[in-house]
Motif scaffolding. Structure first.
Motif: not given
Lengths: 113, 113
Positions: A92, A94-95, A97-101, B33, B99
């Motif tokens: 992830p 983080g920061g 970018s929340y939930g971006k994997l 997502y 996340t």
């Protein structure tokens, strides 16, 4: 260069073998590390979720993280034909970018009887 | 079964057309997502919604848009389709905004002819 690199294989092993799957990453902001398993024609499913450097064990699966080398591994002991799937590492962002994997390319594993 | 549902399972359409993919998250999950999976690019994050609001954006094309409705289901709209848009589109959901474990649906396979 991709943020997450993973050897796509394919990897073919006999039943009972120990399997080692690996990913390297370049972004130091990655703090959490995940391994997903994806069977053919299915969605990915979460296998392991780790945060710190070191090992985490769950049954026949062990996830290993080396943050100093930016290297993560997934070991499968006593591999079974049912373990045949594509294994994806994911991190992830983080920061903000929340939930971006961010996923690796995935390694195709075949365990033959 | 992850609890995330996606419809349709398969979609075949022509270049230039517009399609809508639908996703229902797991009960209680507020984040949705969207990911695109293709052979050459792997699994790529497109966009995240949390409780109806856009929270994070990946490399989503301008021809693509998404929304999350008050009942928390989400739709991904793909317009002016090109051959290169042929891919598997996955929806995932999680409880929180940041996340945590994402549960993936079975995917929609889009073929653009």
């Amino acid at each position: 260069q991709k943020e997450v690199e993973q050897d796509p294989g394919p990897l073919s092993v006999p039943e009972g073998a120990i399997v080692s799957l690996n990913c390297t990453y370049s972004n130091s902001a990655f703090q959490y590390f995940m391994w997903y398993r994806q069977y053919s024609r299915k969605g990915p499913e979460l296998l392991m979720y780790t945060y710190s450097s070191g090992n985490k064990e769950d049954g026949r699966f062990t996830a290993q993280v080396d943050k100093s080398s930016k290297y993560i591994s997934l070991f499968i002991r006593d591999s079974q034909p049912s373990d045949s799937a594509t294994y994806l590492c994911a991190m992830p962002a983080g920061g903000t970018s929340y939930g971006k994997l961010t996923f690796g390319q995935g390694t195709i594993l075949t365990v033959h009887p | 079964d992850s609890g995330v549902t996606q419809t349709p399972k398969h979609l075949i359409t022509a270049t230039g057309q517009r399609v809508t993919l639908r996703c229902s998250p797991r009960s209680g999950d507020l984040s949705v997502y969207w990911y695109q999976q293709s052979l050459d690019q792997g699994l790529q994050f497109l966009i995240q919604y949390y409780n109806g609001e856009e929270r994070a954006k990946g490399n989503i094309l301008e021809r693509f848009s998404a929304q999350q409705f008050p009942d928390l289901h989400s739709e991904l709209n793909l317009s002016s389709l090109e051959l290169g848009d042929s891919a598997l589109y996955f929806c995932a959901s999680s409880v929180a905004r940041r996340t945590d474990t994402q549960y993936f649906g079975p995917g929609t396979r889009l073929t653009v002819l």
